[in-house]
Design a protein around this motif. Structure first.
Motif, mmCIF file in Angstrom:
data_model
loop_
_atom_site.group_PDB
_atom_site.id
_atom_site.type_symbol
_atom_site.label_atom_id
_atom_site.label_comp_id
_atom_site.label_asym_id
_atom_site.label_seq_id
_atom_site.Cartn_x
_atom_site.Cartn_y
_atom_site.Cartn_z
ATOM 1 N N UNK A 4 -8.362 -14.768 24.917
ATOM 2 C CA UNK A 4 -9.780 -14.596 24.630
ATOM 3 C C UNK A 4 -10.591 -15.192 25.770
ATOM 4 N N UNK A 5 -11.365 -14.361 26.438
ATOM 5 C CA UNK A 5 -12.213 -14.795 27.555
ATOM 6 C C UNK A 5 -13.649 -14.886 27.065
ATOM 7 N N UNK A 6 -14.274 -16.042 27.265
ATOM 8 C CA UNK A 6 -15.638 -16.197 26.786
ATOM 9 C C UNK A 6 -16.464 -17.025 27.754
ATOM 10 N N UNK A 126 -7.554 -19.386 24.700
ATOM 11 C CA UNK A 126 -8.990 -19.155 24.932
ATOM 12 C C UNK A 126 -9.339 -19.703 26.313
ATOM 13 N N UNK A 127 -9.935 -18.845 27.138
ATOM 14 C CA UNK A 127 -10.365 -19.236 28.478
ATOM 15 C C UNK A 127 -11.880 -19.190 28.538
ATOM 16 N N UNK A 128 -12.473 -20.299 28.942
ATOM 17 C CA UNK A 128 -13.927 -20.409 29.041
ATOM 18 C C UNK A 128 -14.361 -20.382 30.500
ATOM 19 N N UNK A 155 -29.993 -18.252 25.164
ATOM 20 C CA UNK A 155 -29.145 -19.441 25.231
ATOM 21 C C UNK A 155 -29.164 -20.222 23.921
ATOM 22 N N UNK A 156 -30.324 -20.305 23.307
ATOM 23 C CA UNK A 156 -30.450 -21.071 22.071
ATOM 24 C C UNK A 156 -29.715 -20.414 20.907
ATOM 25 N N UNK A 157 -29.446 -19.110 21.024
ATOM 26 C CA UNK A 157 -28.700 -18.407 19.978
ATOM 27 C C UNK A 157 -27.191 -18.491 20.199
ATOM 28 N N UNK A 158 -26.799 -18.935 21.392
ATOM 29 C CA UNK A 158 -25.383 -19.017 21.708
ATOM 30 C C UNK A 158 -24.859 -20.430 21.481
ATOM 31 N N UNK A 159 -23.542 -20.551 21.391
ATOM 32 C CA UNK A 159 -22.920 -21.860 21.195
ATOM 33 C C UNK A 159 -23.198 -22.762 22.390
ATOM 34 N N UNK A 160 -23.227 -24.056 22.147
ATOM 35 C CA UNK A 160 -23.450 -25.014 23.227
ATOM 36 C C UNK A 160 -22.225 -25.089 24.131
ATOM 37 N N UNK A 161 -22.414 -25.635 25.329
ATOM 38 C CA UNK A 161 -21.283 -25.823 26.247
ATOM 39 C C UNK A 161 -20.218 -26.712 25.604
ATOM 40 N N UNK A 162 -20.662 -27.744 24.917
ATOM 41 C CA UNK A 162 -19.729 -28.674 24.294
ATOM 42 C C UNK A 162 -18.860 -27.967 23.243
ATOM 43 N N UNK A 163 -19.496 -27.129 22.452
ATOM 44 C CA UNK A 163 -18.751 -26.420 21.403
ATOM 45 C C UNK A 163 -17.747 -25.440 22.016
ATOM 46 N N UNK A 170 -8.376 -23.556 28.374
ATOM 47 C CA UNK A 170 -8.573 -23.759 29.807
ATOM 48 C C UNK A 170 -10.025 -23.422 30.140
ATOM 49 N N UNK A 171 -10.539 -24.068 31.183
ATOM 50 C CA UNK A 171 -11.927 -23.861 31.603
ATOM 51 C C UNK A 171 -11.951 -23.526 33.095
#
Length: 201
Positions: A4-6, A126-128, A155-163, A170-171
């Motif tokens: 999963x690439x996100x 999952x790859x971020x 951006x406010x509708x999307x998940x935070x970087x931390x989440x 992997x990042x």
């Protein structure tokens, strides 16, 4: 192996996705599927027109994306109603493409992977693709001519970087990375994960 690439808007996910193709993976782009479904003659358009009326249909018969974006920001239920139409169709097409995919790697390009809550169980890794919000805003404003307010609203509708980071195996850091550096990160990861897969890890 199913990956999963996100990444958030403007993170550079499409660039990373192209390098996965070079690594021999089949990439299934859920955003591209959504665009096909809501294009003129797309399978979702009759239901979209029935749900939202002709004012959300552009002159060419496709979804009027700008109007839908405005409506979704003004009315949260509009976004849910659109997703209720699109998500089952996206899911069916994604499964069909995955079933027909050759090779040993399938990369599912899913912008809202973390937000959906369903994808984590469907993939092996999952790859971020990650960068700062300031970089995201700058990139989207440059490429799409959106206002800062419009980008920040997405951006406010999307998940935070931390989440997102908490969900990732992997990042890939794409703050100031060159294309060569991004490519090397992807090809290295592809080799590593293939090796792990062959060992049953």
């Amino acid at each position: 192996m199913r990956i999963g690439l996100t990444g958030g808007i403007g993170s550079g996910k499409s660039t990373v996705s192209a390098f996965w193709v070079e690594a021999g993976a089949t990439v299934i782009d859920t955003d591209a599927i959504a665009r096909q479904l809501s294009a003129a003659g797309g399978a979702a358009m009759p239901a979209i027109a029935a749900e939202f009326g002709p004012e959300l249909v552009a002159a060419d018969g496709s979804l009027d994306r700008a109007r839908m974006r405005e409506l979704a920001f003004a009315d949260a239920s509009a976004k849910r109603r659109l997703e209720a139409i699109l998500h089952p169709l996206i899911g069916a097409e994604t499964q069909a493409q995955a079933a027909a995919a050759p090779g040993d790697l399938i990369v599912f390009d899913v912008p809202l992977l973390v937000e959906s809550g369903r994808w984590r169980a469907r993939v092996d890794r999952v790859l971020l693709v990650d960068c700062s919000e300031a970089t995201q805003i700058r990139r989207v404003m440059e490429r799409s001519a959106w206002s800062r307010e419009a980008v920040e609203a997405v951006l406010h509708q999307q998940a935070s970087r931390e989440r997102r980071r908490a969900c990732a195996d992997a990042v890939i850091a794409n703050e100031q990375a060159s294309l060569a550096q991004l490519r090397e990160q992807v090809l290295t990861l592809a080799r590593l994960w293939r090796k792990e897969q062959s060992r049953g890890l």
